[in-house]
Design a protein around this motif. Structure first.
Motif, PDB file in Angstrom:
ATOM      1  N   LYS A 139      -8.362 -70.865 -15.966  1.00 15.34           N
ATOM      2  CA  LYS A 139      -9.357 -71.804 -16.818  1.00 15.34           C
ATOM      3  C   LYS A 139      -9.121 -71.464 -18.449  1.00 15.34           C
ATOM      4  O   LYS A 139     -10.139 -72.225 -19.128  1.00 15.34           O
ATOM      5  CB  LYS A 139     -10.794 -71.241 -16.274  1.00 15.34           C
ATOM      6  N   THR A 140      -8.185 -71.003 -18.445  1.00 14.56           N
ATOM      7  CA  THR A 140      -7.740 -70.885 -20.121  1.00 14.56           C
ATOM      8  C   THR A 140      -7.628 -71.923 -20.769  1.00 14.56           C
ATOM      9  O   THR A 140      -6.892 -73.223 -20.387  1.00 14.56           O
ATOM     10  CB  THR A 140      -6.612 -69.851 -20.368  1.00 14.56           C
ATOM     11  N   LYS A 167      -3.236 -82.305 -17.835  1.00  9.49           N
ATOM     12  CA  LYS A 167      -3.779 -83.566 -18.324  1.00  9.49           C
ATOM     13  C   LYS A 167      -4.653 -83.230 -19.686  1.00  9.49           C
ATOM     14  O   LYS A 167      -5.156 -84.468 -20.288  1.00  9.49           O
ATOM     15  CB  LYS A 167      -4.544 -84.402 -17.181  1.00  9.49           C
ATOM     16  N   SER A 168      -4.925 -82.219 -19.892  1.00  6.14           N
ATOM     17  CA  SER A 168      -6.092 -82.106 -20.979  1.00  6.14           C
ATOM     18  C   SER A 168      -5.186 -81.615 -22.289  1.00  6.14           C
ATOM     19  O   SER A 168      -5.959 -81.449 -23.058  1.00  6.14           O
ATOM     20  CB  SER A 168      -7.304 -81.133 -20.615  1.00  6.14           C
ATOM     21  N   LEU A 169      -3.937 -81.285 -22.061  1.00  4.77           N
ATOM     22  CA  LEU A 169      -3.305 -80.684 -23.310  1.00  4.77           C
ATOM     23  C   LEU A 169      -3.087 -81.705 -24.282  1.00  4.77           C
ATOM     24  O   LEU A 169      -2.793 -82.836 -24.277  1.00  4.77           O
ATOM     25  CB  LEU A 169      -1.755 -80.285 -22.639  1.00  4.77           C
ATOM     26  N   ARG A 170      -3.481 -81.210 -25.516  1.00  5.14           N
ATOM     27  CA  ARG A 170      -3.546 -82.082 -26.636  1.00  5.14           C
ATOM     28  C   ARG A 170      -2.256 -81.419 -27.787  1.00  5.14           C
ATOM     29  O   ARG A 170      -1.773 -82.377 -28.327  1.00  5.14           O
ATOM     30  CB  ARG A 170      -4.771 -81.922 -27.692  1.00  5.14           C
ATOM     31  N   MET A 179      -3.597 -75.176 -14.356  1.00  4.88           N
ATOM     32  CA  MET A 179      -4.429 -75.006 -15.691  1.00  4.88           C
ATOM     33  C   MET A 179      -5.048 -76.256 -16.215  1.00  4.88           C
ATOM     34  O   MET A 179      -4.416 -76.656 -17.409  1.00  4.88           O
ATOM     35  CB  MET A 179      -3.299 -74.142 -16.539  1.00  4.88           C
ATOM     36  N   THR A 180      -5.748 -76.896 -15.673  1.00  6.45           N
ATOM     37  CA  THR A 180      -6.087 -78.557 -15.952  1.00  6.45           C
ATOM     38  C   THR A 180      -7.063 -78.177 -17.164  1.00  6.45           C
ATOM     39  O   THR A 180      -7.155 -79.316 -17.844  1.00  6.45           O
ATOM     40  CB  THR A 180      -6.945 -78.758 -14.784  1.00  6.45           C
ATOM     41  N   SER A 181      -7.611 -77.066 -17.524  1.00  5.27           N
ATOM     42  CA  SER A 181      -8.327 -77.022 -18.662  1.00  5.27           C
ATOM     43  C   SER A 181      -7.673 -76.688 -20.041  1.00  5.27           C
ATOM     44  O   SER A 181      -8.285 -76.406 -21.033  1.00  5.27           O
ATOM     45  CB  SER A 181      -9.399 -75.966 -18.350  1.00  5.27           C
ATOM     46  N   LEU A 182      -6.406 -76.428 -19.992  1.00  2.00           N
ATOM     47  CA  LEU A 182      -5.706 -76.060 -21.023  1.00  2.00           C
ATOM     48  C   LEU A 182      -5.549 -77.182 -22.248  1.00  2.00           C
ATOM     49  O   LEU A 182      -5.032 -78.194 -21.708  1.00  2.00           O
ATOM     50  CB  LEU A 182      -4.442 -75.493 -20.767  1.00  2.00           C
TER      51      LEU A 182
END
Length: 605
Positions: A52-53, A99-102, A74-77
């Motif tokens: 959840k990192t 999918k959340s990586l910016r 690690m979908t929250s990364l």
């Protein structure tokens, strides 16, 4: 109750501590979870990272590769930093699911190639930093996943000669494009037309000699006015390039800039001068001048190939193209090949190629043309014995049949294709001239159990190449005569060695048998004489020095009937041993000869 709450808090802290790798700093404050593992000597991504990192920083370590399982689930990364490691490999689909990586920072590593499947899954990526690597190739579809979301792309300090310009041209939300310190020598025209949000373009220290004019740079001229907002100012840096200051860069010179120190590398009279200090009148070009135009052979038989050459000079270097005698532009296809150096190869000529080909050289300063004459020779028409043209029936030919197998020629009736003088590997083929078909280039012979003759010609309606069957025939070739086969030299030599060895062995055996017979006869005679002398009690004495002829050195009786019979036995034993030694010596000698023969035979075989 208070103790229970305390124990629960301690237990939760211990559980969270289990997800924090050793020597790393884990910030578990809600709502974000940050993991800092900088300068911890990591050799790979720790497998105990909390899935959840939100922010993960693994800078200044010794990680050599990114594995597919490293960031699984690690979908929250949101922010991933792998800067200043020794990463040289990225496993395919390593970032699938992020999918959340910016932001992805991988600068300061050892990457050499970016493949299309290495950045899959980064559909919301906005910042991609790949500077300070050793990248020399990026596949065309590598940026397709985030081409509509990327805002910051850094590819500086690599070994790139070209880029996927088509993908970059579609990055409509990009703000910063950093391409400095590479080996880029060409940028396609229109690459930056749609990049309306671009505010910084850095192309410093490449190998660019010119920059293509673009509407985006014209917009930069308007935005560079003092009334324009600094936040919307487009900054273009192109210093450190070997700029060729001619009329092609006049548009760039008109964008008045006073804060840059770019210099010109050519032409010679502008070398090392500051770009912005050169007057517009000095940015000049030279129109093209054709220096060579020729054809490899003045007369060409229809259907053969020919090469046309054209060279031109000018500033900038002119591009060369060709036009057919009818004025149509020459393109690369299965019949014509046009090279960048101005050479034109016509693989198969037709009668339409007869005339003047025009070489056209053009650059920004003008156009020059030159004509190259090609003289076509039509294919000869077949005539019969009377000197008149043989008429051919229109339409497709009939399929002929052969004569009986084993005959030397075929004599079918009313056949269009004839076969004569058949042998095991040759035949003479006759077919009529298709003079009623206009524009025939050549005839093709195809054989696959049936021999067919095809006429290749230009279709006057479609201007394409067409074929027409003249006729077909089936035949059988004569039986091939058997060929004598010579015995291999190695086999013949080995056989001779075996024969000679056999003769020697047989000779040795015969010699041994003769020796054995002679030995038995000699032994029987000596035994009889010794017995006679023993019975008669004859004494033999030495007549000279008293020694026995049988090498006995004493003056004793030979085999007397006395207690000294031991000496007689010893003498007899010595006399019997001498022939055995002789035979053994002969056997050893011939055995060695036989071994030598076998060794020679093995070497030859």
């Amino acid at each position: 109750m208070e103790r229970l709450v305390f124990y629960v808090l301690v237990f939760c802290a211990l559980v969270k501590a289990q997800h924090c790798p050793g020597r790393c700093i884990c910030q578990t404050i809600s709502p974000t979870l940050t993991l800092l593992c900088a300068k911890t000597g990591l050799l790979f991504v720790p497998p105990t990272i909390d899935r959840k990192t939100v922010e993960l920083r693994l800078t200044d370590n010794f990680i050599t590769a990114v594995r597919r399982k490293d960031f699984l689930n690690m979908t929250s990364l949101v922010h991933l930093t792998l800067s200043r490691n020794t990463i040289s490999q990225i496993a395919p689909h390593s970032f699938v699911g992020l999918k959340s990586l910016r932001a992805l920072h991988m600068d300061g590593n050892r990457l050499t190639v970016i493949n299309s499947d290495q950045l899959k899954g980064l559909i919301n990526l906005r910042h991609l930093i790949l500077g300070n690597n050793q990248i020399h190739h990026i596949e065309l579809s590598s940026f397709d996943e985030f081409v509509s979301t990327i805002e910051d792309l850094d590819l500086s300090y690599n070994n790139l000669r070209t880029l996927p310009w088509e993908a970059i041209a579609r990055m409509t939300h990009i703000n910063t494009l950093t391409l400095d310190h590479n080996l880029i020598d060409h940028i396609s025209a229109g690459t930056f037309t749609l990049l309306t949000k671009l505010v910084r373009l850095d192309m410093t220290s490449n190998r660019l000699q010119t920059l293509p004019p673009d509407a985006l740079f014209q917009q930069a001229q308007v935005l560079s006015e003092p009334r324009a907002s600094s936040s919307s100012l487009l900054t273009v840096s192109f210093g450190g390039n070997p700029l060729h200051c001619n009329c092609e860069l006049l548009w760039l010179r008109r964008l008045t800039r006073e804060d840059d120190l770019e210099t010109c590398a050519s032409p010679e009279h502008l070398m090392d001068k500051y770009f912005w200090s050169i007057q517009e009148e000095e940015f000049i070009c030279e129109p093209p001048l054709i220096t060579k135009h020729q054809v490899t052979k003045p007369y060409v038989m229809e259907g053969q190939g020919v090469t046309l050459k054209c060279k031109a000079m000018g500033d900038p270097d002119p591009t060369i193209h060709w036009r057919f005698p009818d004025g149509k532009l020459v393109h690369n296809n299965s019949r014509t090949i046009l090279y960048d150096n101005g050479t034109l190869d016509i693989l198969i000529t037709t009668m339409k190629d007869s005339g003047a080909f025009n070489c056209v050289a053009s650059n920004a300063a003008g156009i020059a043309t030159a004509a190259v004459e090609v003289n076509m020779i039509p294919l000869p028409l077949f005539v019969n014995n009377t000197g008149h043209m043989r008429e051919a029936d229109p339409g497709l030919s009939d399929i002929t049949t052969s004569t009986k197998s084993g005959s030397n020629d075929t004599k079918p009736q009313n056949k269009r294709v004839l076969v004569e003088n058949l042998t095991a590997n040759s035949a003479v083929i006759h077919w009529p001239s298709e003079h009623h078909i206009p524009g025939i280039r050549m005839y093709q012979i195809q054989y696959n159990s049936t021999l067919c003759v095809l006429a290749v010609y230009d279709d006057g309606i479609t201007s394409l190449t067409a074929t027409r069957v003249v006729g077909c025939v089936q035949f059988h070739t004569g039986a091939e005569a058997g060929q004598c086969r010579f015995i291999p030299s190695q086999f013949l030599g080995g056989t001779m060695i075996i024969i000679i060895g056999g003769i020697i062995v047989a000779s040795v055996l015969v010699f041994i048998i003769i020796l054995m017979i002679r030995y038995k006869a000699y032994s029987g005679a000596d035994a009889a004489k010794a017995k006679v002398r023993g019975d008669a009690g004859v004494q033999v004495h030495s007549q000279t020095n008293g020694s026995h002829p049988g090498r006995s050195g004493s003056k004793q009786e030979v085999c007397p009937e006395s207690p000294d019979a031991k000496d007689c036995k010893a003498l007899a034993t010595f006399q019997n041993f001498s022939p055995n030694m002789h035979i053994l010596f002969q056997l050893t000698k011939y055995f060695n000869i036989f071994r030598l023969v076998l060794v020679l035979h093995n070497d030859i075989i």
